[in-house]
Design a protein around this motif. Structure first.
Motif, PDB file in Angstrom:
ATOM      1  N   GLU A   1      -0.722  11.020  10.388  1.00 40.74           N
ATOM      2  CA  GLU A   1      -0.591   9.673   9.834  1.00 40.74           C
ATOM      3  C   GLU A   1      -1.577   9.442   8.686  1.00 40.74           C
ATOM      4  N   LYS A   2      -2.800   9.966   8.817  1.00 40.55           N
ATOM      5  CA  LYS A   2      -3.783   9.774   7.756  1.00 40.55           C
ATOM      6  C   LYS A   2      -3.442  10.631   6.541  1.00 40.55           C
ATOM      7  N   ARG A   3      -2.934  11.838   6.780  1.00 42.35           N
ATOM      8  CA  ARG A   3      -2.542  12.700   5.662  1.00 42.35           C
ATOM      9  C   ARG A   3      -1.409  12.056   4.856  1.00 42.35           C
ATOM     10  N   VAL A   4      -0.437  11.490   5.567  1.00 41.82           N
ATOM     11  CA  VAL A   4       0.686  10.838   4.896  1.00 41.82           C
ATOM     12  C   VAL A   4       0.207   9.582   4.164  1.00 41.82           C
ATOM     13  N   ALA A   5      -0.693   8.815   4.797  1.00 41.52           N
ATOM     14  CA  ALA A   5      -1.204   7.592   4.173  1.00 41.52           C
ATOM     15  C   ALA A   5      -1.943   7.906   2.870  1.00 41.52           C
ATOM     16  N   VAL A   6      -2.775   8.934   2.900  1.00 39.81           N
ATOM     17  CA  VAL A   6      -3.516   9.333   1.697  1.00 39.81           C
ATOM     18  C   VAL A   6      -2.553   9.692   0.572  1.00 39.81           C
ATOM     19  N   ALA A   7      -1.537  10.500   0.896  1.00 42.36           N
ATOM     20  CA  ALA A   7      -0.602  10.961  -0.136  1.00 42.36           C
ATOM     21  C   ALA A   7       0.249   9.818  -0.670  1.00 42.36           C
ATOM     22  N   LEU A   8       0.737   8.946   0.215  1.00 42.73           N
ATOM     23  CA  LEU A   8       1.567   7.830  -0.238  1.00 42.73           C
ATOM     24  C   LEU A   8       0.769   6.873  -1.116  1.00 42.73           C
ATOM     25  N   TRP A   9      -0.493   6.663  -0.782  1.00 41.22           N
ATOM     26  CA  TRP A   9      -1.343   5.778  -1.588  1.00 41.22           C
ATOM     27  C   TRP A   9      -1.423   6.301  -3.020  1.00 41.22           C
ATOM     28  N   ARG A  10      -1.559   7.617  -3.123  1.00 44.73           N
ATOM     29  CA  ARG A  10      -1.620   8.244  -4.447  1.00 44.73           C
ATOM     30  C   ARG A  10      -0.288   8.093  -5.189  1.00 44.73           C
TER      31      ARG A  10
ATOM     32  N   LEU B   1       7.784  14.738   9.152  1.00 48.88           N
ATOM     33  CA  LEU B   1       6.939  15.712   8.463  1.00 48.88           C
ATOM     34  C   LEU B   1       5.947  16.410   9.389  1.00 48.88           C
ATOM     35  N   ARG B   2       5.850  15.946  10.625  1.00 48.30           N
ATOM     36  CA  ARG B   2       4.846  16.487  11.553  1.00 48.30           C
ATOM     37  C   ARG B   2       4.908  18.012  11.696  1.00 48.30           C
ATOM     38  N   PRO B   3       6.113  18.621  11.780  1.00 47.97           N
ATOM     39  CA  PRO B   3       6.142  20.083  11.927  1.00 47.97           C
ATOM     40  C   PRO B   3       5.446  20.838  10.811  1.00 47.97           C
ATOM     41  N   ARG B   4       5.400  20.266   9.614  1.00 53.73           N
ATOM     42  CA  ARG B   4       4.765  20.949   8.489  1.00 53.73           C
ATOM     43  C   ARG B   4       3.341  20.483   8.219  1.00 53.73           C
ATOM     44  N   LEU B   5       3.004  19.268   8.626  1.00 53.31           N
ATOM     45  CA  LEU B   5       1.709  18.695   8.245  1.00 53.31           C
ATOM     46  C   LEU B   5       0.661  18.735   9.355  1.00 53.31           C
ATOM     47  N   ALA B   6       1.084  18.912  10.607  1.00 53.05           N
ATOM     48  CA  ALA B   6       0.113  18.906  11.712  1.00 53.05           C
ATOM     49  C   ALA B   6      -0.820  20.107  11.602  1.00 53.05           C
ATOM     50  N   ARG B   7      -2.116  19.881  11.837  1.00 56.73           N
ATOM     51  CA  ARG B   7      -3.123  20.936  11.793  1.00 56.73           C
ATOM     52  C   ARG B   7      -3.876  20.962  13.115  1.00 56.73           C
ATOM     53  N   GLN B   8      -4.377  22.138  13.467  1.00 61.99           N
ATOM     54  CA  GLN B   8      -5.127  22.298  14.716  1.00 61.99           C
ATOM     55  C   GLN B   8      -6.605  21.982  14.493  1.00 61.99           C
TER      56      GLN B   8
ATOM     57  N   ARG C   1       0.815  -1.226   0.000  1.00 66.83           N
ATOM     58  CA  ARG C   1       0.000   0.000   0.000  1.00 66.83           C
ATOM     59  C   ARG C   1       0.843   1.268   0.000  1.00 66.83           C
ATOM     60  N   PHE C   2       1.954   1.269   0.762  1.00 68.87           N
ATOM     61  CA  PHE C   2       2.722   2.498   0.961  1.00 68.87           C
ATOM     62  C   PHE C   2       4.155   2.402   0.457  1.00 68.87           C
ATOM     63  N   ARG C   3       4.547   1.225  -0.055  1.00 65.66           N
ATOM     64  CA  ARG C   3       5.881   1.016  -0.619  1.00 65.66           C
ATOM     65  C   ARG C   3       6.997   1.193   0.406  1.00 65.66           C
ATOM     66  N   MET C   4       6.683   1.030   1.665  1.00 64.63           N
ATOM     67  CA  MET C   4       7.692   1.135   2.719  1.00 64.63           C
ATOM     68  C   MET C   4       7.225   0.348   3.926  1.00 64.63           C
ATOM     69  N   SER C   5       8.155   0.074   4.829  1.00 58.55           N
ATOM     70  CA  SER C   5       7.825  -0.658   6.043  1.00 58.55           C
ATOM     71  C   SER C   5       7.032   0.233   7.002  1.00 58.55           C
ATOM     72  N   GLN C   6       6.385  -0.390   7.973  1.00 56.80           N
ATOM     73  CA  GLN C   6       5.655   0.380   8.980  1.00 56.80           C
ATOM     74  C   GLN C   6       6.610   1.295   9.743  1.00 56.80           C
ATOM     75  N   GLU C   7       7.808   0.796  10.035  1.00 53.66           N
ATOM     76  CA  GLU C   7       8.783   1.608  10.776  1.00 53.66           C
ATOM     77  C   GLU C   7       9.172   2.853   9.984  1.00 53.66           C
ATOM     78  N   THR C   8       9.394   2.706   8.687  1.00 53.66           N
ATOM     79  CA  THR C   8       9.757   3.861   7.862  1.00 53.66           C
ATOM     80  C   THR C   8       8.580   4.811   7.722  1.00 53.66           C
ATOM     81  N   PHE C   9       7.368   4.258   7.626  1.00 52.46           N
ATOM     82  CA  PHE C   9       6.164   5.094   7.556  1.00 52.46           C
ATOM     83  C   PHE C   9       6.058   5.979   8.789  1.00 52.46           C
ATOM     84  N   LEU C  10       6.212   5.398   9.962  1.00 51.68           N
ATOM     85  CA  LEU C  10       6.097   6.175  11.205  1.00 51.68           C
ATOM     86  C   LEU C  10       7.239   7.181  11.340  1.00 51.68           C
ATOM     87  N   TYR C  11       8.427   6.785  10.879  1.00 53.56           N
ATOM     88  CA  TYR C  11       9.571   7.713  10.869  1.00 53.56           C
ATOM     89  C   TYR C  11       9.255   8.915   9.980  1.00 53.56           C
TER      90      TYR C  11
END
Length: 349
Positions: free
Chosen positions: A45-54, A27-34, A12-22
């Motif tokens: 995590e959901k924002r990254v998952a959506v983008a990686l899937w694409r 990217l959290r400083p730029r992607l986190a929203r209030q 699904r994401f072309r990487m291991s779970q460990e690399t996904f969480l890393y």
């Protein structure tokens, strides 16, 4: 995702779970929203998952929208935001000038794996298919006749991208891209070789790069002797020594070709026609190259089935036109190429 097995993460994401969480943490400083009083913000995590899937599948936005239960416009924003965040936050770590140790290791690998000594990187191009742009569409027609964005890449012996220029219309001359790039300036000044230079054939000599026939010959960039179709009237036929050099060079240029195939197999948004706007495509290409370097550096598994799928489905990469002449002084470069030709001839006897 809480039920995914290791193979699911890769598929699904072309990487291991460990690399996904890393990746999420980086990217959290730029992607986190209030959160607001109107809606809860999507978790990083959901924002990254959506983008990686694409990036991995290149499926339509509305398909990913239904899959993740978010709006189509949200999918677009997730892809755009993550690509920009990757380039902004991870370039310094995963797409940078190599250290002296990395240069030496790359030279060792080019010699042992590809049979070309004293070389640290090979250059090639990547054409990414696009939809018809609203302006200057004819500029994007590549030598194969389809519309693309052209990228210039330099690939190390480790199969990593060291330099990427990713924002040119498909009809651009690769030699023009190179001569106006920071790689040209750095390599010409000895930036891709240790100080003092390593010894080769009994003398200190700078490392070289390898390039296809669309690039100019330089003391630091070895290209093939022109074949018959590219030779000027009156030029003598190639000698056996020159043909041997060309064969060795051609074999070593498989290194960047294989790396690009792995890149497109892992991130299939680059192997199929990309329907994103031209304001996003170059950033997406850079982000995919950085993700490739990250996954390779982390030792994430690569499935050969991805490569077979891409090799069967995509259009062949266009052959760039051979550079028939150059206004640059190539006398010193011819001498360096002759040294390599002599080296191969001595070891072939």
């Amino acid at each position: 995702m809480t039920e995914f097995q290791p193979s699911d993460w890769l598929d699904r994401f072309r990487m291991s779970q460990e690399t996904f969480l890393y990746l999420c943490e980086k990217l959290r400083p730029r992607l986190a929203r209030q959160d607001t009083s109107f809606r809860l913000a999507l978790p990083v995590e959901k924002r990254v998952a959506v983008a990686l899937w694409r990036l991995a599948s290149n499926v339509e936005y509305r398909t990913i929208s239904s899959l993740f239960g978010v709006g189509k416009s949200t999918v677009c924003r997730c892809v755009r935001d993550m690509c920009h965040a990757i380039v902004s936050l991870l370039s310094a770590t995963y797409l940078r000038s190599p250290s002296e140790q990395e240069l030496d290791e790359s030279a060792r690998l080019f010699r042992s794996h590809w049979g070309f000594p004293h070389c640290v990187a090979a250059m090639t191009t990547l054409h990414t298919a696009i939809i018809t742009p609203s302006d200057n569409a004819s500029d994007y027609v590549n030598p194969a006749g389809w519309l693309s964005v052209l990228s210039q890449v330099a690939v190390s012996g480790q199969g990593l991208f060291w330099d990427v220029c990713a924002s040119f219309p498909g009809g651009t001359d690769p030699a023009d891209i190179l001569q106006n790039s920071s790689l040209w300036a750095s390599a010409a000044e000895g930036g891709l070789s240790p100080v003092p230079p390593p010894v080769f054939l009994g003398e200190p000599r700078r490392y070289v790069l390898l390039g296809a026939a669309c690039y100019p010959l330089r003391t630091w960039l070895m290209t093939a002797y022109p074949e018959e179709k590219g030779r000027r009237p009156g030029d003598a036929a190639l000698t056996e020594q020159q043909r041997l050099f060309n064969r060795r060079l051609s074999g070593a240029l498989r290194a960047p070709d294989e790396t690009l195939l792995r890149l497109r197999a892992r991130w299939q948004c680059l192997s199929k026609r990309n329907d994103c706007g031209l304001d996003v495509v170059p950033t997406m290409i850079l982000a995919c190259c950085i993700l490739h370097n990250m996954c390779e550096s982390h030792g994430d598994a690569f499935k050969e089935a991805w490569q077979a799928e891409v090799a069967e489905a995509e259009s062949p990469q266009p052959k760039n036109k051979e550079l028939l002449s150059s206004s640059l002084d190539q006398r010193g470069a011819e001498e360096v190429r002759l040294l390599f030709s002599d080296y191969f001839e001595q070891r072939n006897t």
